[in-house]
Design a protein around this motif. Structure first.
Motif, PDB file in Angstrom:
ATOM      1  N   ASN A 140       0.834  -1.199   0.000  1.00 14.37           N
ATOM      2  CA  ASN A 140       0.000   0.000   0.000  1.00 14.37           C
ATOM      3  C   ASN A 140       0.867   1.246   0.000  1.00 14.37           C
ATOM      4  OD1 ASN A 140       0.575   0.947   2.783  1.00 14.37           O
ATOM      5  ND2 ASN A 140      -0.552  -0.888   3.429  1.00 14.37           N
ATOM      6  N   ALA A 141       0.233   2.362  -0.332  1.00 12.34           N
ATOM      7  CA  ALA A 141       0.843   3.671  -0.176  1.00 12.34           C
ATOM      8  C   ALA A 141       0.315   4.267   1.127  1.00 12.34           C
ATOM      9  CB  ALA A 141       0.476   4.569  -1.354  1.00 12.34           C
ATOM     10  N   ALA A 142       1.204   4.852   1.919  1.00 13.96           N
ATOM     11  CA  ALA A 142       0.798   5.333   3.242  1.00 13.96           C
ATOM     12  C   ALA A 142       1.483   6.650   3.570  1.00 13.96           C
ATOM     13  CB  ALA A 142       1.124   4.290   4.312  1.00 13.96           C
ATOM     14  N   GLY A 143       0.862   7.383   4.480  1.00 14.25           N
ATOM     15  CA  GLY A 143       1.473   8.601   4.992  1.00 14.25           C
ATOM     16  C   GLY A 143       2.323   8.295   6.205  1.00 14.25           C
ATOM     17  N   GLY A 144       3.490   8.892   6.289  1.00 13.00           N
ATOM     18  CA  GLY A 144       4.396   8.644   7.400  1.00 13.00           C
ATOM     19  C   GLY A 144       4.035   9.479   8.618  1.00 13.00           C
ATOM     20  N   LEU A 145       3.763   8.822   9.739  1.00 10.87           N
ATOM     21  CA  LEU A 145       3.522   9.502  11.008  1.00 10.87           C
ATOM     22  C   LEU A 145       4.796   9.572  11.844  1.00 10.87           C
ATOM     23  CD1 LEU A 145       0.152   7.748  11.927  1.00 10.87           C
ATOM     24  CD2 LEU A 145       0.412  10.140  11.223  1.00 10.87           C
ATOM     25  N   ASN A 146       5.606   8.532  11.753  1.00  7.49           N
ATOM     26  CA  ASN A 146       6.881   8.491  12.461  1.00  7.49           C
ATOM     27  C   ASN A 146       7.806   9.567  11.881  1.00  7.49           C
ATOM     28  OD1 ASN A 146       9.581   7.756  13.273  1.00  7.49           O
ATOM     29  ND2 ASN A 146       8.829   5.703  13.747  1.00  7.49           N
ATOM     30  N   GLN A 147       8.271  10.449  12.735  1.00  8.77           N
ATOM     31  CA  GLN A 147       9.062  11.590  12.268  1.00  8.77           C
ATOM     32  C   GLN A 147      10.442  11.198  11.756  1.00  8.77           C
ATOM     33  OE1 GLN A 147       7.516  14.953  12.138  1.00  8.77           O
ATOM     34  NE2 GLN A 147       6.043  13.262  12.134  1.00  8.77           N
ATOM     35  N   ASP A 148      10.849   9.958  12.027  1.00  5.91           N
ATOM     36  CA  ASP A 148      12.121   9.472  11.491  1.00  5.91           C
ATOM     37  C   ASP A 148      11.975   8.954  10.068  1.00  5.91           C
ATOM     38  OD1 ASP A 148      13.449  10.046  13.857  1.00  5.91           O
ATOM     39  OD2 ASP A 148      13.027   8.063  14.717  1.00  5.91           O
ATOM     40  N   TYR A 149      10.725   8.770   9.613  1.00  7.33           N
ATOM     41  CA  TYR A 149      10.498   8.244   8.266  1.00  7.33           C
ATOM     42  C   TYR A 149      10.641   9.352   7.228  1.00  7.33           C
ATOM     43  CZ  TYR A 149       8.512   3.885  10.156  1.00  7.33           C
ATOM     44  OH  TYR A 149       8.324   2.693  10.800  1.00  7.33           O
ATOM     45  N   LYS A 150      11.094   8.956   6.046  1.00  6.06           N
ATOM     46  CA  LYS A 150      11.222   9.882   4.927  1.00  6.06           C
ATOM     47  C   LYS A 150      10.339   9.386   3.777  1.00  6.06           C
ATOM     48  CE  LYS A 150      16.070  11.003   5.984  1.00  6.06           C
ATOM     49  NZ  LYS A 150      16.181  10.066   7.131  1.00  6.06           N
ATOM     50  N   VAL A 151       9.935  10.307   2.935  1.00  7.15           N
ATOM     51  CA  VAL A 151       9.195   9.920   1.738  1.00  7.15           C
ATOM     52  C   VAL A 151      10.067   8.980   0.906  1.00  7.15           C
ATOM     53  CG1 VAL A 151       8.252  10.769  -0.443  1.00  7.15           C
ATOM     54  CG2 VAL A 151       7.794  12.015   1.683  1.00  7.15           C
ATOM     55  N   GLY A 152       9.501   7.849   0.504  1.00  4.96           N
ATOM     56  CA  GLY A 152      10.256   6.849  -0.241  1.00  4.96           C
ATOM     57  C   GLY A 152      10.715   5.678   0.606  1.00  4.96           C
ATOM     58  N   ASP A 153      10.562   5.782   1.929  1.00  2.00           N
ATOM     59  CA  ASP A 153      10.882   4.635   2.786  1.00  2.00           C
ATOM     60  C   ASP A 153       9.889   3.506   2.547  1.00  2.00           C
ATOM     61  OD1 ASP A 153      13.012   5.937   3.897  1.00  2.00           O
ATOM     62  OD2 ASP A 153      12.079   6.305   5.849  1.00  2.00           O
ATOM     63  N   ILE A 154      10.341   2.273   2.729  1.00  2.00           N
ATOM     64  CA  ILE A 154       9.483   1.093   2.661  1.00  2.00           C
ATOM     65  C   ILE A 154       9.346   0.541   4.073  1.00  2.00           C
ATOM     66  CG2 ILE A 154       9.242  -1.269   1.778  1.00  2.00           C
ATOM     67  CD1 ILE A 154      10.816  -0.371  -0.700  1.00  2.00           C
ATOM     68  N   MET A 155       8.124   0.471   4.570  1.00  2.00           N
ATOM     69  CA  MET A 155       7.878  -0.008   5.934  1.00  2.00           C
ATOM     70  C   MET A 155       7.309  -1.422   5.910  1.00  2.00           C
ATOM     71  SD  MET A 155       5.440   1.586   8.975  1.00  2.00           S
ATOM     72  CE  MET A 155       3.933   0.726   8.503  1.00  2.00           C
ATOM     73  N   ILE A 156       8.018  -2.340   6.548  1.00  2.00           N
ATOM     74  CA  ILE A 156       7.494  -3.683   6.796  1.00  2.00           C
ATOM     75  C   ILE A 156       6.466  -3.556   7.917  1.00  2.00           C
ATOM     76  CG2 ILE A 156       8.065  -6.006   7.599  1.00  2.00           C
ATOM     77  CD1 ILE A 156      10.964  -5.416   6.557  1.00  2.00           C
ATOM     78  N   ILE A 157       5.229  -3.964   7.643  1.00  2.00           N
ATOM     79  CA  ILE A 157       4.183  -3.842   8.663  1.00  2.00           C
ATOM     80  C   ILE A 157       4.305  -4.989   9.660  1.00  2.00           C
ATOM     81  CG2 ILE A 157       1.701  -3.760   9.098  1.00  2.00           C
ATOM     82  CD1 ILE A 157       1.318  -2.591   6.333  1.00  2.00           C
TER      83      ILE A 157
END
Length: 314
Positions: A140-157
């Motif tokens: 999915n495409a998601a908005g980053g809430l974690n302030q350490d995340y950057k646009v383009g990061d891939i988050m393993i859920i």
């Protein structure tokens, strides 16, 4: 039908009985009947017997293009299937092999905000199960809430917050069909830990560690993006990313006994500051998807070749 479907079929049912279940209004087995009929129809149209089902989020439909020997169906041509109405979702179900592994891939999914009942947007998961799929991979495409995340990061859920579920909007609400799963399925192991570790290992090998994250995904109903106050609240509740999909599919997939792995592509940074001039928009989501899609596709395709099959997951 493949053996994976037959194990769910009531003994000695005639075609007329199946037709009654599929089409009778209010029949208690209606969801099962529709899922069975659609799985049966699809399996008669292709020789592929998928072990992996992949769901592509906004701007990530290129995963399906990696499949070899493709047999593709427009959603509008599949019996009982919903229609995708969102820009960036092609609306096709694609069968084929990914580096020799039989797969089925959804190019586009369905969302609560499109107006579908929650049981209908999760129907493909049950169809996957009846076709023999053992492992589901969702993106999915998601908005980053974690302030350490950057646009383009891939988050393993690794876990989720189901906000619609807090209000009783759960895809398992209503009569339970034991042919799919138990009345009260466990969700503490919703996201397969072995597959999470496999993703970390593969990501490290591919040189992705700088933008590979692990975190908690929160689903909202949409279609409006979140307010600043909502983003702040969700972050305090423990969410690292927020979106409008995936969780409902995960619940139904686990109810059916399939393994689940999910990824979020962080396509925008959620606005958390009232002085910010930033505004979330769907075009930004699609553009980020394009930029990172190739690497995400490589991660998923490599994982598929290393997943072990034919185990009894529950």
């Amino acid at each position: 039908m493949s053996h994976s479907v037959e194990v769910y079929a009531p003994q000695n049912w005639t075609v007329e009985q199946w037709n009654f279940v599929v089409w009778s209004e209010g029949a208690p087995s209606n969801t099962f009947g529709r899922s069975y009929a659609t799985a049966d129809w699809l399996l008669t149209q292709t020789a592929v017997r998928p072990l992996v089902g992949i769901v592509c989020g906004s701007g990530l439909g290129g995963l399906a293009d990696l499949l070899k020997d493709q047999v593709a169906f427009n959603y509008r041509d599949i019996p009982n299937f919903p229609q995708s109405t969102v820009h960036g979702h092609a609306g096709r179900l694609v069968f084929g092999t990914l580096k020799g592994r039989p797969c089925v891939c959804m190019q586009g999914r369905f969302h609560l905000y499109e107006g579908y009942p929650i049981q209908k947007i999760t129907l493909p998961m049950r169809i996957f199960k009846l076709m023999g799929v053992e492992t589901v991979i969702l993106t999915n495409a998601a908005g980053g809430l974690n302030q350490d995340y950057k646009v383009g990061d891939i988050m393993i859920i690794k876990d989720h917050l189901n906000m619609p579920g807090f209000a009783g909007n759960n895809p398992l609400a209503g009569p339970n069909d034991e042919r799919f799963g138990v009345r009260f399925p466990c969700m503490s192991d919703a996201y397969d830990r072995e597959l999470q570790q496999l993703a970390v290992d593969v990501g490290t090998e591919l040189g992705y560690r700088d933008f590979l994250r692990e975190g908690v995904y929160c689903v909202l109903g949409g279609p409006s993006f979140e307010t600043i106050a909502e983003c702040r609240m969700l972050h305090k509740l423990g969410a690292d990313a927020v979106g409008m999909s995936t969780v409902h599919e995960v619940i139904v997939a686990r109810h059916c006994g399939m393994r689940v792995f999910a990824l979020s592509l962080i396509t925008n940074q959620a606005v958390m500051d009232y002085d910010s001039e930033e505004k979330a928009n769907h075009e930004e989501v699609l553009q980020t998807g394009k930029q990172r899609a190739e690497q995400l596709e490589r991660l998923v395709s490599t994982m598929v070749t290393r997943i072990e099959y034919n185990n009894n997951y529950s």
